[in-house]
Design a protein around this motif. Structure first.
Motif, mmCIF file in Angstrom:
data_model
loop_
_atom_site.group_PDB
_atom_site.id
_atom_site.type_symbol
_atom_site.label_atom_id
_atom_site.label_comp_id
_atom_site.label_asym_id
_atom_site.label_seq_id
_atom_site.Cartn_x
_atom_site.Cartn_y
_atom_site.Cartn_z
ATOM 1 N N GLY A 164 -3.413 -5.554 17.173
ATOM 2 C CA GLY A 164 -2.994 -4.128 16.605
ATOM 3 C C GLY A 164 -3.889 -4.208 15.468
ATOM 4 O O GLY A 164 -4.608 -4.986 15.189
ATOM 5 N N ALA A 165 -3.611 -2.741 14.916
ATOM 6 C CA ALA A 165 -4.651 -2.534 13.685
ATOM 7 C C ALA A 165 -3.865 -1.154 13.075
ATOM 8 O O ALA A 165 -3.045 -0.562 13.546
ATOM 9 N N LEU A 166 -4.129 -1.299 11.788
ATOM 10 C CA LEU A 166 -3.644 -0.178 10.857
ATOM 11 C C LEU A 166 -4.579 0.507 10.069
ATOM 12 O O LEU A 166 -5.377 -0.427 9.394
ATOM 13 N N THR A 167 -4.745 1.746 10.176
ATOM 14 C CA THR A 167 -5.692 2.310 9.089
ATOM 15 C C THR A 167 -5.241 3.334 8.280
ATOM 16 O O THR A 167 -4.206 4.123 8.676
ATOM 17 N N GLY A 168 -5.511 3.571 7.364
ATOM 18 C CA GLY A 168 -5.318 4.774 6.372
ATOM 19 C C GLY A 168 -6.527 5.542 6.066
ATOM 20 O O GLY A 168 -7.717 4.898 5.734
ATOM 21 N N ASN A 169 -6.533 6.860 6.741
ATOM 22 C CA ASN A 169 -7.780 7.831 6.543
ATOM 23 C C ASN A 169 -9.229 7.283 7.122
ATOM 24 O O ASN A 169 -10.117 7.269 6.263
ATOM 25 N N ARG A 170 -9.181 6.538 8.121
ATOM 26 C CA ARG A 170 -10.250 5.649 8.546
ATOM 27 C C ARG A 170 -10.266 6.035 10.093
ATOM 28 O O ARG A 170 -10.168 5.050 11.020
ATOM 29 N N PHE A 218 0.914 -1.216 -0.004
ATOM 30 C CA PHE A 218 -0.063 -0.036 0.066
ATOM 31 C C PHE A 218 0.599 1.161 -0.051
ATOM 32 O O PHE A 218 0.622 2.075 -0.798
ATOM 33 N N VAL A 219 1.870 1.348 0.759
ATOM 34 C CA VAL A 219 2.742 2.390 0.947
ATOM 35 C C VAL A 219 3.610 2.670 -0.374
ATOM 36 O O VAL A 219 3.965 3.670 -0.798
ATOM 37 N N ALA A 220 4.115 1.493 -0.701
ATOM 38 C CA ALA A 220 4.829 1.266 -2.039
ATOM 39 C C ALA A 220 4.239 2.150 -3.136
ATOM 40 O O ALA A 220 4.585 2.934 -3.960
ATOM 41 N N ALA A 221 2.811 1.583 -3.331
ATOM 42 C CA ALA A 221 1.860 2.403 -4.302
ATOM 43 C C ALA A 221 1.869 3.792 -4.071
ATOM 44 O O ALA A 221 1.920 4.540 -5.230
ATOM 45 N N LEU A 222 1.527 4.113 -2.729
ATOM 46 C CA LEU A 222 1.467 5.632 -2.888
ATOM 47 C C LEU A 222 2.955 6.228 -3.206
ATOM 48 O O LEU A 222 2.767 7.398 -3.926
ATOM 49 N N HIS A 223 4.189 5.808 -2.955
ATOM 50 C CA HIS A 223 5.433 6.513 -3.319
ATOM 51 C C HIS A 223 5.343 6.424 -4.712
ATOM 52 O O HIS A 223 5.600 7.459 -5.229
ATOM 53 N N GLY A 260 -7.590 5.500 -3.341
ATOM 54 C CA GLY A 260 -8.568 6.152 -2.600
ATOM 55 C C GLY A 260 -7.704 6.393 -1.090
ATOM 56 O O GLY A 260 -8.422 7.295 -0.318
ATOM 57 N N GLY A 261 -6.582 6.032 -1.128
ATOM 58 C CA GLY A 261 -5.969 6.512 0.408
ATOM 59 C C GLY A 261 -6.579 5.540 1.508
ATOM 60 O O GLY A 261 -6.520 6.159 2.720
ATOM 61 N N ARG A 262 -7.410 4.410 1.081
ATOM 62 C CA ARG A 262 -7.910 3.901 2.467
ATOM 63 C C ARG A 262 -7.544 2.553 2.801
ATOM 64 O O ARG A 262 -7.093 1.795 1.765
ATOM 65 N N LEU A 263 -7.224 2.496 4.108
ATOM 66 C CA LEU A 263 -6.667 1.030 4.367
ATOM 67 C C LEU A 263 -7.130 0.695 5.744
ATOM 68 O O LEU A 263 -7.465 1.637 6.565
ATOM 69 N N ASP A 264 -7.433 -0.534 6.112
ATOM 70 C CA ASP A 264 -8.053 -1.148 7.257
ATOM 71 C C ASP A 264 -7.407 -2.661 7.412
ATOM 72 O O ASP A 264 -8.017 -3.464 6.621
ATOM 73 N N ILE A 265 -6.422 -2.853 8.372
ATOM 74 C CA ILE A 265 -6.030 -4.262 8.326
ATOM 75 C C ILE A 265 -5.932 -4.351 10.181
ATOM 76 O O ILE A 265 -5.542 -3.509 10.992
#
Ligand SMILES: Cc1cc2nc3c(=O)[nH]c(=O)nc-3n(C[C@H](O)[C@H](O)[C@H](O)COP(=O)(O)OP(=O)(O)OC[C@H]3O[C@@H](n4cnc5c(N)ncnc54)[C@H](O)[C@@H]3O)c2cc1C
Length: 398
Positions: A372-378, A188-193, A357-362
């Motif tokens: 743990g959890a990780l979200t992008g713009n959520r 996900f982060v690689a795609a943003l870069h 869309g800049g959205r992530l939910d793991i």
């Protein structure tokens, strides 16, 4: 601790040190409070350095931490070089000796340096002075090489791209942030870069630099030559405990403390009157395994400093530090937020993965339990995960 005695010395005037001072005063400490820091600046916050300051969307006032009115004797631009526990003193470079009744160790962490010689345009990034120097050079046509695509390297790349700088980002792992967050988050982060025009090279290391007196580029592990006028080494940071060598405290890649933030001696017992907070600390947590945790997270520094200060003032009734850790990072308008200990998971559940869309939910689980959890713009989902983790932590016996 009372007014009139040697007072409290805080070593480290950054986030943990500043928060400890504020908490000491808030909890009624009226005695002498001396704060020592190797940097010449009053306390400032580091997260804005790699974000607003580098992006040139804010000035330095965005990074100031409040320190007026706390009645502090500042000893800035001076390094603590030795701690004498039985003598209750801290020795500074230059030989001055500060006596203390209580001590807060808040010396944070230092960037891991490049392991070898390098041209002068190769540096690290941790301080206000580092940020001033890089901010000044970005956007002027210089090409930037960032070594390491972790949180810091990623933010530097993002800020530099925002200023129109050409960026080579070199990462040894198959994806950025893989060891911290796993391969899905890494992709996900690689795609943003890549979408932002960063030249991201994974499974690759920088072998050597080219240019003797002035950087011209680097030779990578696959033999590729890349051109660069500036390079930043972003290969993690290590707790700053060198000045504690020989003091009789337990050091294990960090100053080891108990769940009350009390520094432990080499015999494993808490050392009276010495507490620790922030990046320099190794501390126990039910989810962290036998060695405990060391976290370079803003929230951790704030929360542990509060507990450390309280317990220094009231050692008979020590409060326990047992947080749900949290962290954030900003990349290209995406706010990544993590809670818990994603790195300790054995499985991940991907609920949303939309780099466009800049959205992530793991969700991260170990033995089936959420750790743990990780979200992008959520933000809403992150809050729900945090509540679940807090509830689970509450069920673990103290
Ligand atoms: C560029 C950057 C961006 C960041 N962004 C985020 C983010 O987005 N989200 C997040 O959660 N966290 C972020 N962090 C991490 C966060 O800033 C740290 O966790 C926090 O600064 C830790 O505070 P600290 O006081 O423990 O240590 P530090 O900030 O490292 O401060 C330690 C202080 O001690 C001083 N010192 C060290 N040794 C000595 C000595 N022997 N004598 C005297 N003084 C000494 C140092 O000069 C320093 O000022 C970021 C960090 C950096 C560098």
């Amino acid at each position: 601790m009372t007014a009139g005695d040697a007072g409290i010395v805080v070593v480290g005037a950054s986030l943990a040190g500043q928060r400890a001072c504020a908490a000491l005063r808030r909890h009624g400490y009226r005695g002498r409070l001396t704060v020592v820091d190797a940097e010449p600046h009053l306390p400032y916050d580091r997260p804005p350095l790699s974000k607003e300051l580098l992006a040139a969307t804010a000035d330095e006032s965005a990074a100031a931490l409040p320190s007026a009115g706390l009645g502090i004797d500042w000893v800035l631009g001076r390094r603590a070089r030795r701690l004498d526990v039985p003598g209750r003193t801290v020795e500074l470079d230059g030989g001055d000796v500060l006596p203390f009744t209580g001590l807060v160790v808040a010396t944070g962490s230092a960037p891991n340096p490049w392991p070898g010689t390098h041209p002068p345009e190769v540096g690290v990034f941790r301080t206000l002075d580092d940020a001033r120097a890089l901010r000044h050079r970005l956007g002027g046509g210089d090409r930037l090489l960032v070594i390491g695509a972790g949180f810091l390297g990623g933010e530097l790349a993002a800020a530099a791209r925002g200023r129109g700088t050409s960026v080579e980002l070199v990462e040894a792992q198959p994806q950025p942030l893989r060891s911290a967050l796993g391969p899905v988050a890494g992709e996900f982060v690689a795609a943003l870069h890549r979408a932002a025009g960063v030249s991201l090279r994974t499974r690759t290391r920088v072998g050597s630099f080219t240019g003797d007196h002035r950087l011209t580029g680097a030779i990578l592990s696959d033999g590729t030559r890349v051109a660069a006028d500036l390079a930043v080494v972003a290969l993690g940071a290590s707790p700053r405990t060198g000045w504690l060598a020989g003091a009789g405290l337990r050091i294990n890649r960090g100053l080891v403390c108990d769940r009350h933030a009390r520094a432990l001696g080499t015999d494993g017992a808490p050392v009276p009157g010495i507490v620790v907070a922030g990046d320099v600390a190794r501390w126990p947590h039910p989810w962290a395994g036998p060695d405990g945790a060391v976290l370079g997270h803003w929230t951790h520094a704030v929360e542990q400093a509060e507990v450390a200060a309280r317990n220094l003032l009231d050692p008979a009734h020590p409060a326990t530090y047992r947080p749900v850790p949290s962290f954030w990072s900003d990349l290209y308008g995406v706010r990544l937020r993590a809670v818990g200990f994603p790195a300790f998971a054995d499985t991940v559940e991907v609920h949303e993965n939309d780099p466009d869309g800049g959205r992530l939910d793991i969700a991260y689980r170990r033995d089936g339990e959420l750790v743990g959890a990780l979200t992008g713009n959520r933000p809403g989902r992150l809050a729900a995960y945090r509540a679940q983790l807090a509830e689970a932590l509450g069920r673990v016996p103290a």
